[in-house]
Structures are given as structure tokens and as C-alpha cells.
Design an enzyme around this catalytic site. Structure first.
Site, PDB file in Angstrom:
ATOM      1  CG  ASP A   1      -4.197  -7.387  -2.519  1.00 16.55           C
ATOM      2  OD1 ASP A   1      -3.060  -6.888  -2.396  1.00 16.55           O
ATOM      3  OD2 ASP A   1      -5.118  -7.188  -1.704  1.00 16.55           O
TER       4      ASP A   1
ATOM      5  CG  HIS B   1      -9.826  -5.138  -3.171  1.00 20.36           C
ATOM      6  ND1 HIS B   1     -10.307  -3.899  -2.798  1.00 20.36           N
ATOM      7  CD2 HIS B   1      -8.683  -5.324  -2.452  1.00 20.36           C
ATOM      8  CE1 HIS B   1      -9.496  -3.370  -1.907  1.00 20.36           C
ATOM      9  NE2 HIS B   1      -8.506  -4.209  -1.667  1.00 20.36           N
ATOM     10  CG  HIS B   2      -9.726  -6.805   1.163  1.00 28.56           C
ATOM     11  ND1 HIS B   2      -8.691  -7.707   1.321  1.00 28.56           N
ATOM     12  CD2 HIS B   2      -9.151  -5.581   1.038  1.00 28.56           C
ATOM     13  CE1 HIS B   2      -7.539  -7.055   1.300  1.00 28.56           C
ATOM     14  NE2 HIS B   2      -7.788  -5.767   1.125  1.00 28.56           N
TER      15      HIS B   2
ATOM     16  CE  LYS C   1      -4.318  -1.280   2.757  1.00 30.10           C
ATOM     17  NZ  LYS C   1      -3.211  -2.254   2.608  1.00 30.10           N
TER      18      LYS C   1
ATOM     19  CG  HIS D   1      -8.524  -0.528   2.545  1.00 32.35           C
ATOM     20  ND1 HIS D   1      -8.373  -1.643   3.332  1.00 32.35           N
ATOM     21  CD2 HIS D   1      -8.250  -0.932   1.277  1.00 32.35           C
ATOM     22  CE1 HIS D   1      -8.036  -2.677   2.572  1.00 32.35           C
ATOM     23  NE2 HIS D   1      -7.951  -2.275   1.328  1.00 32.35           N
TER      24      HIS D   1
ATOM     25  CG  ASP E   1      -4.548  -1.845  -1.070  1.00 36.03           C
ATOM     26  OD1 ASP E   1      -5.660  -2.306  -0.761  1.00 36.03           O
ATOM     27  OD2 ASP E   1      -3.498  -2.505  -1.018  1.00 36.03           O
TER      28      ASP E   1
END
Length: 296
Positions: free
Chosen positions: A232, A203-204, A154, A179, A151
Site C-alpha cells: 500500500d 493494515h495501518h 472508505k 476506515h 480500503d
């Protein structure tokens, strides 16, 4: 005769070293509930090359002493000291790398007050999954860096958006969704982290292709990214937020199973459910804020 004695001494040293290291591996395996064999194998690869390098050095020392006496041995120490200095520079550089990662994580969590400790927890959960998948130590080390920095993008998002208690506007969601790409850009500028940028970027992503930023699906998503996504998601479900209270471990497991095969990789979810127990979660939560336990 002196050369034979040197060879005999090296062999005795090697066997003594492996004997004691085996005992240490068994003790560490019992303490951390890991396979002693895995611990032993993970480190023997470093000790064997070291021993192989020391054997000719022992022969060389014996030859120099036999031919030139103590002065010959003394002259050999000059290049050895230079080598030691180079190795010390490498160790110092590695420490600086770790300090860089810690600084990035602390800078992020100073902005996002509701996710303090999130990066460390995701890192530990990701490592637990990787060990369940029997990944190599090198890959686990790389995964650990990626997990604690997943992350980091961010940092470029306004605190007003990160800590907003109400519903986010579509424009604000777009900023949040940027991000992973921003994180990849930050990581690319740090040379020793060059190989984890793609992991952070994806990762998303979702198994069904409805994720972001690139909408890739299935095995197109890097394995490490799929692992981090599960860790996560679990931590997000179980963590308190300004707008809700965190769910229990059992509730989170039920949710992971529900979204498996659409959002998350079902095989990794299955491994997660096997290796991550309430006891493991309690140990993970016991980590002090700002303390990052890197695998070295």
C-alpha cells in the site's frame, strides 16, 4: 477380470493425467516466472483426493455392471448427478463471492477518483511479496482478498474528504483514520470473508506502535497486514495525487528502506525490494481498471 481392468484403467488415467499436468506446470512456470514445482504441488493436492475418490467408484461401477448389467450402472448415476448439482452450486456461490468483492472495490473507486486501480495493484504487489515469503496457496488467496479490500471502509467516508485537494483538518483526518475499523465491520457481514477482517483492521498499524486504530506493534500486527502495509505504501508513493506527482520506482524503494523498522516491517521491505522490479510494476500497471485477477 473386469475389476482388474478397472484398476488398471484408473492407474493409466492417473499417470497420464500427472504426465500432462507436469508439462502444463512447467509451461506456466516459464510464462509467469514461477517455480513449476510450486504450481504442481499447489494443484496436486486437489487431483490426488479426486483420484482416490474415483478408484472405489471404478470398482463399484465394475461390480454393478458385472452383477446387474447396464441398469445397475444407470441407477448409480442418480446420486452422482445429485453430487454434481451440489458441486455446481458451490462453484456458482464462489462466483457470486468474487462478484461481491469486485462490486465493493468498484464502489470504492467510484468515490475516490484519485486511487482508481489502487486496490488491484496493491493486491498484485501483496501476492508478489507472499510468493517471495513462500506462503501457502490458501494464505495467498486470503491475502489477495484482504489486499483488494483493505480500503473498503472508505465507502463510508464523504467524497468531499476523499477528494479534497487542500490540507485535511484534524477532524477530517479522524474520519479517514476510521476506515480500517469500518472496513472490518463491512467484511464481517460477508460470511465467506470472515477471516480477513482483522487483516484489514490492522493494515495501518506501524512496527513502532505509532499506527492506528489500535497502536499495536511488531509481530502483534498480523503478517498479512504488514505485507499489505508495504504494498500500500509503495503504490501510494508512486501514484499521482491532486497535490503531487507520483515518485519513480527507485525513489519509492529508497523511501520504503528509510521507513523500514519504524513504519514498515524491515524483513518484508527487504523481500519487496527483491521480488518487485520495474518489469513487474509494468505488468501490474497493465491491468485494465476494474479487472481483478483473483488466484483460484
Amino acid at each position: 477380470m473386469e475389476i482388474d481392468a478397472s484398476l488398471f484403467g484408473c492407474c493409466i488415467y492417473f499417470y497420464d493425467y500427472q504426465y500432462y499436468y507436469t508439462i502444463v506446470s512447467v509451461a506456466l512456470g516459464m510464462m509467469f516466472n514461477k517455480s513449476p514445482w510450486t504450481i504442481w504441488l499447489g494443484n496436486i493436492r486437489w487431483s490426488v483426493p479426486n483420484f482416490i475418490a474415483l478408484v472405489p467408484l471404478g470398482f463399484l461401477l465394475a461390480l454393478l455392471y458385472d452383477k446387474f448389467g447396464p441398469m445397475g450402472v444407470l441407477l448409480l448415476f442418480i446420486p452422482l448427478l445429485a453430487s454434481r448439482h451440489s458441486f455446481q452450486l458451490y462453484v456458482d456461490m464462489r462466483e457470486n463471492y468474487l462478484s461481491t468483492v469486485e462490486a465493493l472495490v468498484q464502489a470504492l473507486e467510484a468515490k475516490d477518483t484519485y486511487t482508481s486501480g489502487h486496490s488491484e495493484r496493491v493486491g498484485k504487489l501483496a501476492v508478489a511479496i507472499a510468493e517471495g515469503l513462500e506462503m501457502s496457496d490458501d494464505k495467498i488467496q486470503s491475502l489477495k482478498y484482504a489486499a483488494v479490500l483493505h480500503d473498503v471502509g472508505k465507502i463510508g467516508v464523504s467524497e468531499n474528504i476523499l477528494n479534497k485537494e487542500g490540507k485535511l483538518l484534524d477532524s477530517e483526518w479522524e474520519i479517514i483514520r476510521s476506515h480500517p475499523v469500518m472496513g472490518q465491520t463491512i467484511i464481517k457481514s460477508i460470511k465467506f470473508l470472515f477471516d480477513i477482517g482483522q487483516v484489514v483492521r490492522h493494515h495501518h498499524e506501524r512496527i513502532d506502535g505509532n499506527g492506528y486504530p489500535d497502536g499495536i506493534k511488531g509481530i502483534e500486527i498480523p503478517l498479512e497486514s504488514r505485507i499489505i502495509a508495504v504494498a500500500d505504501t509503495y503504490d501510494a508513493i508512486t501514484s499521482d495525487r491532486s497535490y503531487r506527482k507520483g515518485s519513480t520506482h527507485d525513489e519509492a524503494i529508497a523511501e520504503l528502506k528509510r521507513v523500514a523498522d519504524t513504519q514498515l516491517d524491515p524483513e518484508i521491505v527487504e523481500i519487496f525490494c527483491k521480488v518487485v522490479t520495474n518489469e513487474m510494476i509494468e505488468r501490474t500497471a497493465s491491468t485494465e481498471p476494474g479487472q481483478i485477477a483473483f488466484i483460484v
